[in-house]
Scaffold this active site. Structure first.
Site, PDB file in Angstrom:
ATOM      1  N   SER A 180      32.084  50.553  26.277  1.00 61.41           N
ATOM      2  CA  SER A 180      32.990  49.663  27.028  1.00 61.41           C
ATOM      3  C   SER A 180      33.702  50.356  28.180  1.00 61.41           C
ATOM      4  CB  SER A 180      34.035  49.040  26.079  1.00 61.41           C
ATOM      5  OG  SER A 180      33.402  48.318  25.048  1.00 61.41           O
ATOM      6  N   GLY A 227      31.979  50.646  31.169  1.00 64.40           N
ATOM      7  CA  GLY A 227      31.355  50.149  32.390  1.00 64.40           C
ATOM      8  C   GLY A 227      30.024  50.765  32.761  1.00 64.40           C
ATOM      9  N   LYS A 228      29.320  51.374  31.794  1.00 60.94           N
ATOM     10  CA  LYS A 228      28.021  51.983  32.095  1.00 60.94           C
ATOM     11  C   LYS A 228      27.030  50.940  32.612  1.00 60.94           C
ATOM     12  CE  LYS A 228      27.250  53.599  27.979  1.00 60.94           C
ATOM     13  NZ  LYS A 228      28.482  53.085  27.343  1.00 60.94           N
ATOM     14  N   GLU A 271      19.104  45.651  24.963  1.00 55.22           N
ATOM     15  CA  GLU A 271      20.242  44.977  24.342  1.00 55.22           C
ATOM     16  C   GLU A 271      20.516  43.620  24.984  1.00 55.22           C
ATOM     17  OE1 GLU A 271      23.442  47.707  24.686  1.00 55.22           O
ATOM     18  OE2 GLU A 271      22.690  49.082  23.163  1.00 55.22           O
TER      19      GLU A 271
END
Length: 304
Positions: free
Chosen positions: A213, A215-216, A240
């Site tokens: 969480s 921001g990748k 995913e």
């Protein structure tokens, strides 16, 4: 049901697939995305394909010598398939490896037919067994048929336009040069581009890592969008997120609208105009998305 007919198969096509791989090892990458060892009817050909796949996974050259060595390592399968004479026969069956995909499709299609027959036999057994609950029997039969369809074909790359078309339909919104091929791939972030020597360097692998969480995914999508805007073709494998989710994230960023409001269709009339413009701009970008959830390295390489 008792029948004297052999299950659907095409031994010649199976031999042609392996013969093509022995002629040109790289040709095997064109079929590994949908063809599996269990698709082969002949045991000898199944073993040969398994061995070729193992060699390919290691990155070694595929030829008669390496295949013979690989087979000899597993319970002396080399002698069981017919020795080097059989491998020479496989090479002699095809004049070129150009048509390996055509041969592989034949092998895959006959394998599906065999699975349909096996599913039908099992469904017939369920019917003969009877049972107090017909719904349970129907569920079992449906699962068997679904199992055949689910393993039929793997998903592949789809143009990003496809996912925007789906979005527009569901929301009722619709009433490169030689220098480019050699240059680094710019990612649109001046600091990173400068740090990387002008952008992503050819043949290098970069790993974008961070805690959850942070921001990748958003950063990676922005990098992909910026690279595509410079004329570079971008292939995205998503294990995913679905293709629709990726498209919506890109669309929200391009239109400068909160992604949650976009998904909930809570946008204003002015924002709707920005969405239209963003869809037009992004649809023309050479971005391709493969949303297959589980893939091997060989499959990824073949699709690339």
């Amino acid at each position: 049901m008792v029948t004297d007919s052999l299950p659907p198969n095409d031994i010649s096509a199976e031999e042609s697939v392996i013969g093509s791989a022995l002629i040109d090892g790289d040709a095997l990458t064109r079929v590994t995305g949908f063809l599996k060892a269990e698709d082969f009817y002949g045991q000898k050909n199944r073993w040969c394909f398994e061995a070729c796949s193992s060699i390919l996974t290691r990155g070694d050259a595929i030829n008669q010598v390496t295949l013979a060595h690989e087979l000899s390592l597993k319970e002396d399968r080399l002698e069981a398939v017919g020795g080097v004479a059989y491998l020479a026969h496989l090479v002699a069956t095809v004049p070129t490896s150009v048509h390996i995909e055509h041969y592989a499709q034949i092998v895959h299609r006959t394998a599906i037919m065999r699975r349909i027959i096996r599913a039908g036999e099992r469904i017939a057994e369920i019917g003969y067994e009877g049972g107090p609950d017909s719904d349970v029997a129907l569920s079992k039969a449906e699962e068997m048929l679904y199992g055949v369809r689910a393993g039929r074909t793997a998903r592949d790359f789809s143009p990003i336009r496809h996912f925007f078309d789906v979005y527009m339909e569901q929301s009722n919104a619709v009433s490169t040069s030689d220098a480019n091929r050699l240059a680094p791939v710019p990612i649109g972030f001046p600091g990173l581009d400068q740090l990387l020597g002008g952008g992503l360097q050819r043949s290098d692998m970069f790993v974008l890592a961070a805690r959850p969480s942070l921001g990748k995914s958003t950063l990676a999508l922005n990098m992909a969008r910026n690279a595509a805007s410079h004329g570079f073709v971008v292939g995205m494998y998503s294990l995913e997120m679905s293709g629709e989710q990726i498209a919506m994230r890109l669309l929200a960023a391009e239109a400068e609208i909160d992604s949650h409001r976009l998904r909930m269709d809570l946008i204003t009339e002015r924002e709707e105009g920005r969405v239209f413009d963003a869809v037009g701009a992004l649809s023309d970008l050479p971005i391709f998305i493969d949303e297959t959830p589980i893939q091997t390295i060989v499959e990824v390489r073949g699709k690339a």
